[in-house]
Scaffold this active site. Structure first.
Site, short mmCIF file in Angstrom:
data_model
loop_
_atom_site.label_atom_id
_atom_site.label_comp_id
_atom_site.label_asym_id
_atom_site.label_seq_id
_atom_site.Cartn_x
_atom_site.Cartn_y
_atom_site.Cartn_z
N GLU A 134 1.10 -1.04 0.39
CA GLU A 134 -0.07 0.48 0.09
C GLU A 134 0.65 1.03 0.06
OE1 GLU A 134 -3.98 -1.69 2.51
OE2 GLU A 134 -2.38 -0.93 3.47
N ASP A 151 -13.10 -5.79 -2.12
CA ASP A 151 -13.58 -6.90 -1.89
C ASP A 151 -14.96 -6.47 -1.07
OD1 ASP A 151 -11.65 -7.16 0.44
OD2 ASP A 151 -13.59 -7.53 0.73
N1 ADE Z 1 -8.86 -5.09 4.37
C1 ADE Z 1 -9.76 -5.62 2.86
N2 ADE Z 1 -11.02 -6.18 3.21
C2 ADE Z 1 -11.01 -6.66 3.91
C3 ADE Z 1 -12.54 -7.42 4.74
N3 ADE Z 1 -13.19 -8.05 3.96
N4 ADE Z 1 -12.31 -7.02 6.11
C4 ADE Z 1 -10.77 -6.63 6.84
N5 ADE Z 1 -10.47 -5.63 5.90
C5 ADE Z 1 -10.14 -5.33 4.75
#
Ligand code: ADE
Length: 232
Positions: free
Chosen positions: A13, A200
């Site tokens: 990142e 996601d």
């Molecule tokens: N960072 C990226 N996706 C995530 C998720 N589903 N839960 C926690 N941190 C995250």
């Protein structure tokens, strides 16, 4: 702003931001490399905090104590908590809450840290407005949302957890550091904002989508971050 603190949880990142920097001086503390230098004409300290709330809180406090930063920006990726927020989109925090803080047995609302005077940590109004403006300018093909970022020491990857967190906190996205950085910023009276690109949907598809879309999401957060510092 004289000096801007930029925290990303993972090396992926922050590495592209560090590549764009000049006049870099690196100092190590608490196993973190603090890279001070110039990014797009602005003095910044870019650092990888490590994952989770404790790493993030420690990192933010070092930025305050050792660098006296004028603001802290947390950049990175997150899971979406809303149907209309898609992979690749950006969420700018209006405030942040810790979804795994539970002192309800003492009579506190879920998420509230006992004996603190706030449930959620408000982000800085000017940073919120600027982030949205810059995002619309430099990545017009995606959506940008301003809303609550919900943090906890949990990778949220099942529908039940997502629905519970979403119902309890009305969050826009979930990740593992933002609200801890916010707590440190709040206690030290330093303005902050969290900028997260969605990797996601924080449900049963998360473990598959996360590795597939991590790179695209990081590209968006880096694009936003590097353009935003120019205007600070
Ligand atoms: N960072 C990226 N996706 C995530 C998720 N589903 N839960 C926690 N941190 C995250």
């Amino acid at each position: 702003m004289n000096l801007i603190g930029i925290i990303g949880a993972m090396e992926e990142e922050v590495s592209q931001l560090k590549e764009k920097m000049t006049d870099v001086r690196i100092t190590k503390k608490a196993e973190m490399e603090f890279c001070k230098g110039i990014l797009n004409g602005k003095a910044v300290v870019v650092v990888r905090s490590g994952i989770g709330k404790v790493n993030a809180g420690i990192c933010a406090q070092i930025l305050v104590d050792d660098y006296q930063v004028d603001c802290i920006i947390n950049t990175g990726i997150a899971g979406s908590l809303k149907n209309e927020i898609n992979i690749g989109d950006i969420v700018v925090s209006t405030d942040t809450v810790q979804h795994d803080m539970d002192a309800t047995g003492f009579g506190y609302p879920l998420g509230q840290i006992p004996r603190m005077d706030t449930l959620a940590f408000p982000a800085d109004e000017k940073l919120i407005a600027l982030a949205q403006e810059v995002c619309r300018e430099v990545i017009p093909e995606i959506q940008v949302f301003a809303g609550r970022v919900v943090s906890g020491d949990q990778f949220v990857s099942d529908r039940e957890s997502k629905e519970r967190i979403s119902k309890n906190f009305q969050g826009y996205c979930t990740e593992m550091e933002g609200a801890a950085i916010a707590q440190a910023a709040y206690l030290n009276h330093v303005p902050y904002v969290v900028l997260r690109a969605i990797s996601d949907k924080a449900d049963d598809s998360a473990s598959v989508d996360y590795p597939a879309f991590e790179r695209e999401a990081i590209r968006h957060s880096v694009e936003l971050m590097s353009n935003m510092v120019k205007r600070l």
